[in-house]
Design a protein around this motif. Structure first.
Motif, PDB file in Angstrom:
ATOM      1  N   MET B   1      -3.579  64.249  19.432  1.00  0.00           N
ATOM      2  CA  MET B   1      -3.752  64.114  20.890  1.00  0.00           C
ATOM      3  C   MET B   1      -3.086  65.293  21.586  1.00  0.00           C
ATOM      4  N   HIS B   2      -3.804  65.915  22.524  1.00  0.00           N
ATOM      5  CA  HIS B   2      -3.242  67.029  23.302  1.00  0.00           C
ATOM      6  C   HIS B   2      -2.081  66.523  24.169  1.00  0.00           C
ATOM      7  N   GLU B   3      -1.141  67.443  24.499  1.00  0.00           N
ATOM      8  CA  GLU B   3       0.040  67.043  25.276  1.00  0.00           C
ATOM      9  C   GLU B   3      -0.336  66.545  26.676  1.00  0.00           C
ATOM     10  N   ALA B   4      -1.308  67.226  27.300  1.00  0.00           N
ATOM     11  CA  ALA B   4      -1.761  66.802  28.635  1.00  0.00           C
ATOM     12  C   ALA B   4      -2.338  65.389  28.548  1.00  0.00           C
ATOM     13  N   HIS B   5      -2.996  65.111  27.424  1.00  0.00           N
ATOM     14  CA  HIS B   5      -3.570  63.780  27.234  1.00  0.00           C
ATOM     15  C   HIS B   5      -2.483  62.725  27.092  1.00  0.00           C
ATOM     16  N   GLN B   6      -1.404  63.095  26.417  1.00  0.00           N
ATOM     17  CA  GLN B   6      -0.274  62.188  26.214  1.00  0.00           C
ATOM     18  C   GLN B   6       0.274  61.696  27.567  1.00  0.00           C
ATOM     19  N   GLU B   7       0.366  62.650  28.509  1.00  0.00           N
ATOM     20  CA  GLU B   7       0.877  62.299  29.842  1.00  0.00           C
ATOM     21  C   GLU B   7      -0.110  61.385  30.580  1.00  0.00           C
ATOM     22  N   ALA B   8      -1.398  61.742  30.506  1.00  0.00           N
ATOM     23  CA  ALA B   8      -2.421  60.915  31.149  1.00  0.00           C
ATOM     24  C   ALA B   8      -2.416  59.512  30.554  1.00  0.00           C
ATOM     25  N   LEU B   9      -2.179  59.438  29.246  1.00  0.00           N
ATOM     26  CA  LEU B   9      -2.183  58.138  28.573  1.00  0.00           C
ATOM     27  C   LEU B   9      -1.107  57.215  29.143  1.00  0.00           C
ATOM     28  N   ALA B  10       0.072  57.748  29.360  1.00  0.00           N
ATOM     29  CA  ALA B  10       1.157  56.935  29.917  1.00  0.00           C
ATOM     30  C   ALA B  10       0.799  56.437  31.329  1.00  0.00           C
ATOM     31  N   THR B  11       0.169  57.304  32.096  1.00  0.00           N
ATOM     32  CA  THR B  11      -0.250  56.916  33.455  1.00  0.00           C
ATOM     33  C   THR B  11      -1.324  55.836  33.404  1.00  0.00           C
ATOM     34  N   LEU B  12      -2.240  55.970  32.465  1.00  0.00           N
ATOM     35  CA  LEU B  12      -3.287  54.952  32.301  1.00  0.00           C
ATOM     36  C   LEU B  12      -2.690  53.608  31.882  1.00  0.00           C
ATOM     37  N   GLU B  13      -1.753  53.650  30.932  1.00  0.00           N
ATOM     38  CA  GLU B  13      -1.124  52.395  30.477  1.00  0.00           C
ATOM     39  C   GLU B  13      -0.393  51.708  31.631  1.00  0.00           C
ATOM     40  N   ALA B  14       0.286  52.506  32.459  1.00  0.00           N
ATOM     41  CA  ALA B  14       0.991  51.930  33.616  1.00  0.00           C
ATOM     42  C   ALA B  14       0.001  51.313  34.597  1.00  0.00           C
ATOM     43  N   CYS B  15      -1.152  51.935  34.738  1.00  0.00           N
ATOM     44  CA  CYS B  15      -2.167  51.426  35.663  1.00  0.00           C
ATOM     45  C   CYS B  15      -2.770  50.117  35.142  1.00  0.00           C
ATOM     46  N   ILE B  16      -3.005  50.043  33.837  1.00  0.00           N
ATOM     47  CA  ILE B  16      -3.521  48.799  33.244  1.00  0.00           C
ATOM     48  C   ILE B  16      -2.545  47.656  33.511  1.00  0.00           C
ATOM     49  N   VAL B  17      -1.250  47.934  33.338  1.00  0.00           N
ATOM     50  CA  VAL B  17      -0.226  46.909  33.587  1.00  0.00           C
ATOM     51  C   VAL B  17      -0.199  46.520  35.067  1.00  0.00           C
ATOM     52  N   ALA B  18      -0.231  47.513  35.950  1.00  0.00           N
ATOM     53  CA  ALA B  18      -0.189  47.212  37.395  1.00  0.00           C
ATOM     54  C   ALA B  18      -1.397  46.389  37.833  1.00  0.00           C
ATOM     55  N   CYS B  19      -2.569  46.725  37.301  1.00  0.00           N
ATOM     56  CA  CYS B  19      -3.801  46.015  37.686  1.00  0.00           C
ATOM     57  C   CYS B  19      -3.808  44.571  37.172  1.00  0.00           C
ATOM     58  N   ASN B  20      -3.379  44.373  35.939  1.00  0.00           N
ATOM     59  CA  ASN B  20      -3.354  43.004  35.420  1.00  0.00           C
ATOM     60  C   ASN B  20      -2.250  42.174  36.066  1.00  0.00           C
ATOM     61  N   THR B  21      -1.129  42.812  36.394  1.00  0.00           N
ATOM     62  CA  THR B  21      -0.059  42.111  37.116  1.00  0.00           C
ATOM     63  C   THR B  21      -0.566  41.680  38.495  1.00  0.00           C
ATOM     64  N   CYS B  22      -1.265  42.576  39.161  1.00  0.00           N
ATOM     65  CA  CYS B  22      -1.808  42.303  40.493  1.00  0.00           C
ATOM     66  C   CYS B  22      -2.891  41.217  40.421  1.00  0.00           C
ATOM     67  N   PHE B  23      -3.738  41.279  39.414  1.00  0.00           N
ATOM     68  CA  PHE B  23      -4.784  40.265  39.197  1.00  0.00           C
ATOM     69  C   PHE B  23      -4.149  38.878  39.109  1.00  0.00           C
ATOM     70  N   ASP B  24      -3.117  38.770  38.284  1.00  0.00           N
ATOM     71  CA  ASP B  24      -2.406  37.498  38.084  1.00  0.00           C
ATOM     72  C   ASP B  24      -1.724  37.046  39.376  1.00  0.00           C
ATOM     73  N   ALA B  25      -1.029  37.956  40.032  1.00  0.00           N
ATOM     74  CA  ALA B  25      -0.280  37.607  41.244  1.00  0.00           C
ATOM     75  C   ALA B  25      -1.211  37.239  42.396  1.00  0.00           C
ATOM     76  N   CYS B  26      -2.330  37.950  42.509  1.00  0.00           N
ATOM     77  CA  CYS B  26      -3.311  37.636  43.561  1.00  0.00           C
ATOM     78  C   CYS B  26      -3.826  36.200  43.392  1.00  0.00           C
TER      79      CYS B  26
END
Lengths: 107, 107, 107, 107
Positions: B1-26
């Protein structure tokens, strides 16, 4: 679900089946080495078709966005599969081309 | 995995968590009626982020195509979530905006 | 999200990365023919881990059911990967074993 | 794909459609507050059915494991949906029950 969506859904389901069938059959080919691009694209294509088909049924506000991506991936998979003479590749190429057209109608 | 991809991956994982947390809380909010667009977009956003994050890791040939779609869906989710004062919505909006930027870097 | 779930989530995310990395690397190996079971299991494992990780975050009522399935698939993937000397296979086997244990804690 | 699998596949596809239709319709109900468990289970059920249906087509070694989980989630979704008089809930309950039986035949 809109009637036009119903038709697209059937095309998407057929494409998911063709891509997973081709994925499985490619892995069983004696010359797997030649099929690796096909295997990668089959997985990508099945996954985006699956996402789009579910989005269509629940009237997602993102159908057009997903259909744009799905069309591109279907075309890439069709192009690769069409290079191979295997029956499963030819069938998959045809299913992907039909699916790309169905996606176009959703954009 | 490219280094730039590694950073994007962490941002994507955080977004998945935020969206599912929001789904549940909503779904737990007393005024669910006001949160239905949010619930729909949270699901769409988590699903496309999940697809893209997996595609990145396996060096899929379709990263740019998926990132284009993911960016649009992140922006739509951010726009809707930013309308609501709930902490989970504000956090989700921020995560989606960061993710849209990360997707932009992948296109 | 419960704290125990937070820890399981990190283990699941690492397993998704290891499986997709292994999927990609297996397809690039010169002897792909020997890696086909690995390729199949990597895909299955990444997909169920992805489903479970999202379910955990949204406090799904089906976490235990999904974790039971995820554990079995992780163990199957770990068993297959551990047979191969490739670094990506050994890393994937370790990630899958850790994930099977994390799943066990969710059942 | 085995013939028995072909039949199960059609039942799974129908269940995915019923669950996503119910998810959408529940979010449009005036009393969304009463439908939140249904919305959660519809999503879980559509997702595991989708995973299993793809696994069946590619002759995954994990069909039985996934079918065991899918059966449980279908039964949970059927139980919740059957409590509500809405046509979409009743249809979803029936689709989930049929799907639970199809899963049983795959275990």
């Amino acid at each position: 679900m809109h009637e036009a969506h119903q038709e697209a859904l059937a095309t998407l389901e057929a494409c998911i089946v063709a891509c997973n069938t081709c994925f499985d059959a490619c892995l069983n080919e004696s010359h797997v080495t030649h099929m690796t691009d096909c295997i990668r694209l089959d997985r990508d294509c099945a996954d985006i078709c699956s996402l789009l088909s579910q989005a269509i049924v629940r009237n997602s506000p993102n159908i057009a966005v997903l259909a744009t991506a799905c069309k591109e991936i279907c075309l890439a998979c069709a192009e690769e599969c069409s290079k191979h003479d295997h029956d499963h590749c030819q069938k998959c190429a045809a299913a992907c081309e039909a699916c790309a057209k169905a996606c176009d109608s959703l954009v």
